[in-house]
Every structure is written in structure tokens, then in C-alpha cells.
Scaffold this active site. Structure first.
Site, PDB file in Angstrom:
ATOM      1  N   TRP A 195      39.073  44.144  45.624  1.00  0.00           N
ATOM      2  CA  TRP A 195      39.479  43.855  44.174  1.00  0.00           C
ATOM      3  C   TRP A 195      38.797  44.871  43.314  1.00  0.00           C
ATOM      4  O   TRP A 195      39.331  45.556  42.461  1.00  0.00           O
ATOM      5  CB  TRP A 195      39.655  42.587  43.725  1.00  0.00           C
ATOM      6  CG  TRP A 195      40.197  42.166  42.241  1.00  0.00           C
ATOM      7  CD1 TRP A 195      41.407  41.874  41.803  1.00  0.00           C
ATOM      8  CD2 TRP A 195      39.329  42.198  41.029  1.00  0.00           C
ATOM      9  NE1 TRP A 195      41.397  41.415  40.397  1.00  0.00           N
ATOM     10  CE2 TRP A 195      40.202  41.709  40.062  1.00  0.00           C
ATOM     11  CE3 TRP A 195      38.112  42.486  40.730  1.00  0.00           C
ATOM     12  CZ2 TRP A 195      39.834  41.862  38.722  1.00  0.00           C
ATOM     13  CZ3 TRP A 195      37.598  42.511  39.216  1.00  0.00           C
ATOM     14  CH2 TRP A 195      38.570  41.952  38.375  1.00  0.00           C
ATOM     15  N   ASP A 196      37.443  44.936  43.488  1.00  0.00           N
ATOM     16  CA  ASP A 196      36.546  45.734  42.538  1.00  0.00           C
ATOM     17  C   ASP A 196      36.771  47.373  42.488  1.00  0.00           C
ATOM     18  O   ASP A 196      37.024  47.831  41.532  1.00  0.00           O
ATOM     19  CB  ASP A 196      35.208  45.421  42.915  1.00  0.00           C
ATOM     20  CG  ASP A 196      34.585  44.148  42.889  1.00  0.00           C
ATOM     21  OD1 ASP A 196      33.715  43.802  41.939  1.00  0.00           O
ATOM     22  OD2 ASP A 196      34.953  43.333  43.581  1.00  0.00           O
ATOM     23  N   THR A 197      37.116  47.620  43.809  1.00  0.00           N
ATOM     24  CA  THR A 197      37.271  49.196  44.025  1.00  0.00           C
ATOM     25  C   THR A 197      38.707  49.462  43.555  1.00  0.00           C
ATOM     26  O   THR A 197      38.999  50.581  42.941  1.00  0.00           O
ATOM     27  CB  THR A 197      37.346  49.511  45.704  1.00  0.00           C
ATOM     28  OG1 THR A 197      36.020  49.160  46.150  1.00  0.00           O
ATOM     29  CG2 THR A 197      37.708  50.830  46.009  1.00  0.00           C
ATOM     30  N   TYR A 201      31.634  40.307  34.456  1.00  0.00           N
ATOM     31  CA  TYR A 201      31.358  39.527  35.435  1.00  0.00           C
ATOM     32  C   TYR A 201      30.076  39.846  36.352  1.00  0.00           C
ATOM     33  O   TYR A 201      29.930  41.043  36.262  1.00  0.00           O
ATOM     34  CB  TYR A 201      32.461  39.268  36.482  1.00  0.00           C
ATOM     35  CG  TYR A 201      32.984  40.233  37.285  1.00  0.00           C
ATOM     36  CD1 TYR A 201      32.430  40.343  38.532  1.00  0.00           C
ATOM     37  CD2 TYR A 201      33.849  41.155  36.899  1.00  0.00           C
ATOM     38  CE1 TYR A 201      32.659  41.345  39.344  1.00  0.00           C
ATOM     39  CE2 TYR A 201      34.143  42.391  37.660  1.00  0.00           C
ATOM     40  CZ  TYR A 201      33.607  42.309  39.002  1.00  0.00           C
ATOM     41  OH  TYR A 201      34.147  43.384  39.634  1.00  0.00           O
TER      42      TYR A 201
END
Length: 235
Positions: A184-186, A93
Site C-alpha cells: 500500500w505504501d509503495t 501515520y
């Protein structure tokens, strides 16, 4: 056998104008990477015509697919929903404003082909080429230092919206992620490290966008989320 080799996901929230560039540019780059790809738009409760614009693309290109939400789920939840739904060997993404140079996408995907479980773009490696305001640079450096210190991460940059995964490896991890939005990414990268995943960090060329949907409340929330995650990891 999986249906697609690569599924590229565009997380979208009221990004109708950005989609005009992002969809054709994505198709152009992906065609140079593989003959087997899906461009999935994770449209998260937009009210600006984003969903309708993607539906028009669906009618003329079967490689484009809309994943629409009637109400906003949160960026992380929207991404999780698509990753679970698609049948692809590799999922990736990137931000719809294409702040990260799309010329890096082939290398990102190739890192997963070569055996990495996760490949992630980095704006903070010495070789990275970034342009943004001093305030944003200080905030980013401070945030990532806090993540490395508190959560013992070995990575430079945790929030660059430019990542790829081996889908079969990442699926079980998704069940453990609590953050629905920007953190969310972390959380994904920290939990992946805890599980011993092989992670490749790639320096990128990145240019700040005039439009950002990250608010002060999001930044504050991500800061408190760091300590919340540490407590849960130590349970």
C-alpha cells in the site's frame, strides 16, 4: 472547518506491548505540534488484547480513538479506513514500534503545512541514520531500486512507515489503490507522483525492531506487486 488539524494513526496488529510506549509518546510529541489532534489506532483484528488496551485509554483521554476490525483487513486497508473516517486537515501515520525517531514527526507535519501534498520519511537518503542487519539493508536497497527502475519513482525509500498527507488531496487517490497490505505504501507514493503531487522526502533516524510482522511471503508478494502495478499504470 475540519474537526482536527492533525490525525496521527498507529496501525496495530497484535502490538499490545508496543502500545504501552507508543500511545503516551505519541501524545507527548503531538502536544508539541498542535492543540488540535486525534490519535487514532487502526487495530486490525488483533487477538492479544490490543483493542481492550486502547479502549482503556479512550476512557481517560478523548484524544485517543480506537478503530477496531473484527477480522484482519490488511495494514493498507486499515489505514485507508481511518483516513476516510476522520475529519482532519493533515493525516499521518507511523509504525507502532516507533522505529523511526519521533523527533522527526514535527518536521514531517510541517512539510505538509508548508505546502507538500505528501511528506515521507526516508531511511535511504545520504543523511539518514539507520541501524539494521546487513540482510535487511540489502533487501531494502534492492526493493527500492526495483521500484525506481520499474515504476520510475524518484524517491529513495517507499516503505518507511512514517508518512503525512493533506487529507483532501489524498482521499481521491485512495480509491485507486488496490494493495491491501504492505505494498500500500509503495503504490500510494507511485500513484501520487503520477498525479503530480508535491512530495517531500525527509531523512530520518531509524532503528530496526526486534519484532517484525513482515514475512518472506510478504516480501515476495510486494515484488510481484511492482510488476502488477506497472501493467495497470500502463493500461
Amino acid at each position: 472547518m475540519t474537526e482536527y488539524e492533525v490525525c496521527a494513526i498507529l496501525p496495530v496488529y497484535n502490538d499490545r506491548d508496543a502500545l504501552e510506549t507508543a500511545i503516551p509518546r505519541s501524545i507527548e510529541v503531538l502536544e508539541g505540534v498542535t492543540d488540535s489532534f486525534l490519535l487514532a489506532v487502526a487495530e486490525d483484528g488483533s487477538t492479544d488484547g490490543s483493542a481492550e488496551f486502547v479502549r482503556e485509554w479512550e476512557t481517560k483521554d478523548s484524544r485517543v480513538r480506537l478503530f477496531h476490525a473484527d477480522e484482519r483487513l490488511g495494514r493498507g486497508t486499515a489505514l485507508t479506513r481511518v483516513i476516510r473516517a476522520v475529519d482532519a486537515e493533515i493525516v499521518c501515520y507511523y509504525d507502532v514500534d516507533l522505529a523511526t525517531d519521533m523527533a522527526h514527526l514535527p518536521a514531517l507535519i510541517q512539510a505538509v503545512r508548508d505546502g507538500s501534498d505528501v511528506a515521507t520519511g526516508s531511511r535511504l537518503m545520504p543523511e539518514s541514520d539507520i541501524v539494521r542487519t546487513q540482510g535487511r539493508e540489502v533487501a531494502s536497497q534492492g526493493y527500492n531500486l526495483l521500484v525506481r527502475t520499474v515504476l520510475k519513482s524518484r524517491l529513495y525509500d517507499h516503505q518507511c512507515g512514517f508518512k503525512a498527507f493533506r487529507r483532501d488531496r489524498i482521499l481521491p487517490l485512495l480509491d485507486t489503490i488496490e494493495a491491501p497490505h504492505w505494498f500500500w505504501d509503495t503504490e500510494l507514493l507511485v500513484r501520487a507522483q503520477r498525479k503530480g503531487f508535491r512530495i517531500t522526502e525527509i531523512p530520518v533516524r531509524w532503528r530496526t525492531s526486534d519484532k517484525t510482522t513482515v514475512k518472506f511471503s510478504d516480501v515476495y508478494g510486494m515484488g510481484t506487486a511492482i510488476f502488477h502495478l506497472r501493467r495497470h499504470l500502463n493500461d
